[in-house]
Write an enzyme that holds these catalytic residues in place. Structure first.
Site, PDB file in Angstrom:
ATOM      1  N   CYS A 114       0.748  -1.279  -0.068  1.00  0.00           N
ATOM      2  CA  CYS A 114       0.013  -0.071  -0.004  1.00  0.00           C
ATOM      3  C   CYS A 114       0.883   1.300  -0.084  1.00  0.00           C
ATOM      4  O   CYS A 114       0.445   2.325  -0.399  1.00  0.00           O
ATOM      5  CB  CYS A 114      -0.823   0.103   1.151  1.00  0.00           C
ATOM      6  SG  CYS A 114      -2.235  -1.452   1.142  1.00  0.00           S
ATOM      7  N   HIS A 250      -3.585   7.141   2.006  1.00  0.00           N
ATOM      8  CA  HIS A 250      -3.618   5.993   1.599  1.00  0.00           C
ATOM      9  C   HIS A 250      -5.189   5.880   2.075  1.00  0.00           C
ATOM     10  O   HIS A 250      -5.720   5.920   3.215  1.00  0.00           O
ATOM     11  CB  HIS A 250      -2.635   5.107   1.948  1.00  0.00           C
ATOM     12  CG  HIS A 250      -3.329   3.571   1.833  1.00  0.00           C
ATOM     13  ND1 HIS A 250      -3.722   2.988   0.716  1.00  0.00           N
ATOM     14  CD2 HIS A 250      -3.376   2.431   2.728  1.00  0.00           C
ATOM     15  CE1 HIS A 250      -3.880   1.702   0.736  1.00  0.00           C
ATOM     16  NE2 HIS A 250      -3.889   1.483   2.004  1.00  0.00           N
ATOM     17  N   ASN A 280      -9.983  -0.271  -0.362  1.00  0.00           N
ATOM     18  CA  ASN A 280      -8.569  -0.064  -0.425  1.00  0.00           C
ATOM     19  C   ASN A 280      -7.845  -0.707  -1.501  1.00  0.00           C
ATOM     20  O   ASN A 280      -7.961  -2.020  -1.927  1.00  0.00           O
ATOM     21  CB  ASN A 280      -7.924  -0.772   0.915  1.00  0.00           C
ATOM     22  CG  ASN A 280      -6.503  -1.009   0.858  1.00  0.00           C
ATOM     23  OD1 ASN A 280      -5.705  -0.552   0.200  1.00  0.00           O
ATOM     24  ND2 ASN A 280      -6.138  -1.246   2.092  1.00  0.00           N
TER      25      ASN A 280
END
Length: 323
Positions: A114, A250, A280
């Site tokens: 990520c 993020h 996500n």
């Protein structure tokens, strides 16, 4: 004069298939309300069977090139942040290079889960500042739906597929904090936290594997480390919290986003949030959110933007840039 890596164009792409929270109610002990309350996610996109990470990344890159008014051969390098490449090798970046019709330059992948896009931006900045490249196409692209265990409600409801792209270009500036471009970066990792977020596949198991996550432990690490890396990047840039126009974090969990903003002393009015629509998307989440923020009219030229992310490794970092 100082060479800065300025943003020339952005773009994003999401697969056509939209998967609402209600999809998971059919097979899991969960509800739309349960997912929204704990994550802020309402829907996500899943790639089609014949659609892969390089396909998503190519479409995001084409949008960024169009915005920038550039052709593929105007680009010197392609860096793709991904944990879900089409193949073990060659890199997704070389596949995108070919699909764009780019016949020169170089291309490679970065794997920091990520945090991958922040790592990729920092690397691209270094190449531009050092004179190794004039224009770098930086892409975050993922098809996480292919590494999800759809019997594990703690992970499968959180992730989605997508891609975002950003073109950085060398430009001479005055060398002040008012310059456009990347002004500060900060990268970190600590392998002691590996078991908090990983995929139980690869050469060790000789299988693809699925995402495994210790959600509560990761949450505590995330808020602290994201705020700390954003602070450090701002200090390196010679700037303060009050200078920030937008935080583009993020997009993993709305509670992490809110917790980090609170710790930084920044109002949520200054945070670009897309997690409700995309879930996500790992390395794709920051460039996707940047592109959506521009599309919405939130991020404008001259705005000071802070991006920060944390992912498996653990790996985390932040980039401060003036749009």
């Amino acid at each position: 004069m100082t060479i800065r890596a300025i943003v020339r164009g952005v773009g994003h792409y999401l697969p056509e298939r939209v998967v609402p929270n209600s999809y998971f109610e059919e097979t899991l002990d969960t509800t739309d309300e349960w997912i929204k309350t704990r994550s802020g996610i309402e829907r996500r996109h899943f790639a089609a069977e014949d659609e892969f990470t390089s396909d998503l990344g190519t479409k995001a890159a084409q949008m960024a090139l169009e915005m920038a008014g550039l052709e593929a051969d105007d680009i010197d390098a392609v860096i793709v942040a991904t944990s879900t490449p089409d193949l073990t090798f060659p890199s997704a970046a070389t596949m995108i290079q070919q699909k764009l019709g780019m016949t020169q330059g170089f291309a490679f992948d970065i794997q920091a889960v990520c945090a991958g896009f922040v790592y990729a931006l920092s690397n691209a900045n270094g190449m531009i500042v050092s004179g190794q490249a004039k224009r770098v196409l930086v892409i975050g692209a993922e098809t996480f739906s292919r590494i999800l265990d759809f019997t594990d409600r703690g992970t499968c409801v959180l992730f989605g597929d997508g891609a975002g792209a950003l073109i950085l270009e060398a430009q001479e500036t005055e060398g002040s904090t008012s310059d456009r471009g990347i002004l500060g970066t900060d990268l970190n990792s600590d392998g002691r936290y590996r078991d908090m977020l990983y995929v139980d596949g690869g050469m060790i198991s000789n299988q693809t594997g699925f995402v495994k996550m210790q959600g509560n432990a990761l949450f505590r690490q995330a808020v602290e480390k994201l705020a700390s890396t954003a602070d450090t990047a701002l200090v390196k840039a010679g700037l303060e919290h009050d200078d920030v126009d937008w935080i583009v974090p993020h997009q993993a969990n709305i509670r992490i986003i809110q917790g980090t903003a609170k710790k930084l002393g920044v109002s949520m009015d200054k945070v670009v949030v897309t997690v409700q629509d995309h879930g996500n998307t790992s390395a794709a989440s920051i460039p996707l959110a940047l592109s959506v923020g521009v599309e919405r009219g939130q991020i404008k030229q001259g705005d000071l933007v802070v991006t920060e992310a944390i992912g498996g490794g653990l790996a985390w970092g932040a980039v401060v840039l003036r749009w």
